[in-house]
Design a protein around this motif. Structure first.
Motif, PDB file in Angstrom:
ATOM      1  N   MET A   7       0.829  -1.199   0.000  1.00  0.00           N
ATOM      2  CA  MET A   7       0.000   0.000   0.000  1.00  0.00           C
ATOM      3  C   MET A   7       0.866   1.252   0.000  1.00  0.00           C
ATOM      4  SD  MET A   7      -3.209   0.995   2.470  1.00  0.00           S
ATOM      5  CE  MET A   7      -2.294   1.255   3.989  1.00  0.00           C
ATOM      6  N   ASN A   8       0.494   2.198  -0.861  1.00  0.00           N
ATOM      7  CA  ASN A   8       1.153   3.496  -0.875  1.00  0.00           C
ATOM      8  C   ASN A   8       0.459   4.385   0.152  1.00  0.00           C
ATOM      9  OD1 ASN A   8       2.403   5.910  -1.403  1.00  0.00           O
ATOM     10  ND2 ASN A   8       1.408   6.238  -3.378  1.00  0.00           N
ATOM     11  N   ASN A   9       0.874   4.263   1.386  1.00  0.00           N
ATOM     12  CA  ASN A   9       0.202   4.945   2.488  1.00  0.00           C
ATOM     13  C   ASN A   9       0.423   6.452   2.474  1.00  0.00           C
ATOM     14  OD1 ASN A   9      -1.475   4.514   4.805  1.00  0.00           O
ATOM     15  ND2 ASN A   9       0.265   5.130   6.078  1.00  0.00           N
ATOM     16  N   THR A  14      -5.408   6.604  -1.075  1.00  0.00           N
ATOM     17  CA  THR A  14      -5.151   5.241  -0.610  1.00  0.00           C
ATOM     18  C   THR A  14      -5.546   5.089   0.851  1.00  0.00           C
ATOM     19  OG1 THR A  14      -3.340   5.003  -2.184  1.00  0.00           O
ATOM     20  CG2 THR A  14      -3.370   3.484  -0.320  1.00  0.00           C
ATOM     21  N   TRP A  18      -8.557   2.458   2.200  1.00  0.00           N
ATOM     22  CA  TRP A  18      -8.074   1.254   2.869  1.00  0.00           C
ATOM     23  C   TRP A  18      -9.050   0.692   3.908  1.00  0.00           C
ATOM     24  CZ3 TRP A  18      -5.795  -3.005   2.570  1.00  0.00           C
ATOM     25  CH2 TRP A  18      -5.468  -3.747   3.715  1.00  0.00           C
ATOM     26  N   VAL A  61      -2.488  -1.589  -3.409  1.00  0.00           N
ATOM     27  CA  VAL A  61      -3.440  -0.523  -3.112  1.00  0.00           C
ATOM     28  C   VAL A  61      -2.731   0.788  -3.409  1.00  0.00           C
ATOM     29  CG1 VAL A  61      -5.015   0.481  -1.425  1.00  0.00           C
ATOM     30  CG2 VAL A  61      -4.395  -1.933  -1.251  1.00  0.00           C
ATOM     31  N   GLY A  62      -3.116   1.427  -4.504  1.00  0.00           N
ATOM     32  CA  GLY A  62      -2.451   2.661  -4.911  1.00  0.00           C
ATOM     33  C   GLY A  62      -2.764   2.977  -6.350  1.00  0.00           C
ATOM     34  N   THR A  66       2.578   3.201  -8.148  1.00  0.00           N
ATOM     35  CA  THR A  66       2.851   2.084  -7.247  1.00  0.00           C
ATOM     36  C   THR A  66       2.668   0.755  -7.963  1.00  0.00           C
ATOM     37  OG1 THR A  66       2.010   3.446  -5.420  1.00  0.00           O
ATOM     38  CG2 THR A  66       2.304   1.104  -4.988  1.00  0.00           C
ATOM     39  N   ALA A  99      -6.445   2.754  -6.390  1.00  0.00           N
ATOM     40  CA  ALA A  99      -6.730   3.847  -5.454  1.00  0.00           C
ATOM     41  C   ALA A  99      -5.900   5.074  -5.819  1.00  0.00           C
ATOM     42  CB  ALA A  99      -6.433   3.406  -4.021  1.00  0.00           C
ATOM     43  N   ASP A 103      -5.591   5.588 -12.347  1.00  0.00           N
ATOM     44  CA  ASP A 103      -5.834   4.135 -12.403  1.00  0.00           C
ATOM     45  C   ASP A 103      -5.993   3.679 -13.855  1.00  0.00           C
ATOM     46  OD1 ASP A 103      -5.783   3.875  -9.587  1.00  0.00           O
ATOM     47  OD2 ASP A 103      -7.869   4.521  -9.468  1.00  0.00           O
TER      48      ASP A 103
END
Length: 320
Positions: A7-9, A14, A18, A61-62, A66, A99, A103
């Protein structure tokens, strides 16, 4: 092994999506490992390490940046950059939990945006049964910085104004990130255009020189969409075994602005100053350091031309 979710927090979107992803996975009884990225390239290193340790499912997730980094982690580069990279685990699967702002790769698999719930359902089905619909997609093997720096590109790479624009998008602050990917791209492109000049580029596809002259923009596409919904090449397809080369030369600044407004629909292909060709390999050769063009791949700034791209057919299994 458990699936690994990367995940690209650092991205606000994102972090926002999440909790809903986590809730669905817990409700479905899916056990997983979670890794947050901490720096550029981190997703590649985490993916590569997990695959070497035996992981067979990597979920992202990103956004496309990412996703592109994770896709690169499925491959091991040779010390000899003229050799194609090797796949770490041919049976490993990449799952997308989109996310990002654009995309584009996920959008290109279906020709339109699908809700996040679709991608979560696909991952859950795969984890429960080991089966889900997937595509074997092509990837681009790239070399930049005078053909010395290797990278993998999943979606598309742009050079010239496109590469300069990507650098400006990446440097946009928190305020700009509140807006859509399309608007952020348009603002960055107009800013890049004010300082841009054409450079001489020799474009060679499958050992045939197709253009040698001044150029505004050069792009290599593997998939249909890029840059937040732009249709660089209407014929691009991520599983056709070909790369699409898009070049524009002789455009004035006003002409570039006009084509930017048409590129989301693919209307730019009707301009005689825009050319599209296909092949298995392409080199973008610039002739001096002063004329080197900035290059981005999947939204990540990679380096400068001269650059080379080669298609690797059916190289990656992607859940869809």
């Amino acid at each position: 092994m458990k699936p690994l979710i990367i995940m690209n927090n650092a991205a606000a979107k994102t972090r926002a999506v999440w909790p809903s992803i986590e809730e669905r996975l817990i409700a479905a009884g899916i056990d997983y490992n979670l890794e947050n990225t901490a720096a550029p390239g981190d997703a590649t290193h985490k993916t590569r390490a997990a695959l070497k340790a035996g992981a067979s499912t990597i979920a992202v997730v990103g956004g496309d940046g990412t996703l592109g980094e994770v896709a690169e982690g499925f491959f091991e580069f040779s010390d000899n950059v003229t050799e194609l990279p090797t796949t770490i685990n041919y049976e490993a699967t990449l799952a997308i939990l989109p996310a990002g702002t654009g995309d584009d790769f996920a959008r290109g698999l279906y020709g339109r945006r699908l809700p996040l719930a679709h991608w979560i359902d696909t991952l859950i089905q795969h984890c429960r049964s080991g089966y889900a619909l997937y595509s074997l997609v092509d990837v681009l093997y790239g070399l930049c910085d005078d053909y010395q720096k290797p990278f993998i590109c999943l979606n598309a790479s742009t050079m010239g104004i496109g590469g300069e624009t990507a650098g400006r998008v990446a440097s946009q602050g928190v305020f700009m990130r509140r807006f859509s990917g399309e608007l952020r791209f348009a603002i960055a492109a107009l800013s890049a255009l004010t300082v841009w000049r054409e450079r001489r580029v020799r474009v060679t596809i499958d050992d045939n020189v197709i253009v040698d002259g001044p150029m505004n923009l050069a792009a290599v596409a593997n998939a249909l969409f890029a840059g937040g919904g732009m249709v660089l090449s209407p014929d691009a397809c991520a599983d056709d075994g070909r790369l699409d080369v898009v070049i524009a030369s002789g455009l004035s600044r006003a002409g570039v602005v006009r084509e930017l407004s048409r590129i989301h629909s693919g209307g730019h292909v009707h301009n005689p100053k825009v050319r599209i060709a296909q092949g298995q390999a392409v080199s973008m050769h610039t002739f001096s350091p002063a004329d080197a063009m900035p290059l981005e791949a999947d939204g990540n700034v990679r380096g400068f031309t001269p650059a080379y791209f080669q298609i690797i057919p059916q190289a990656l299994k992607v859940l869809r």
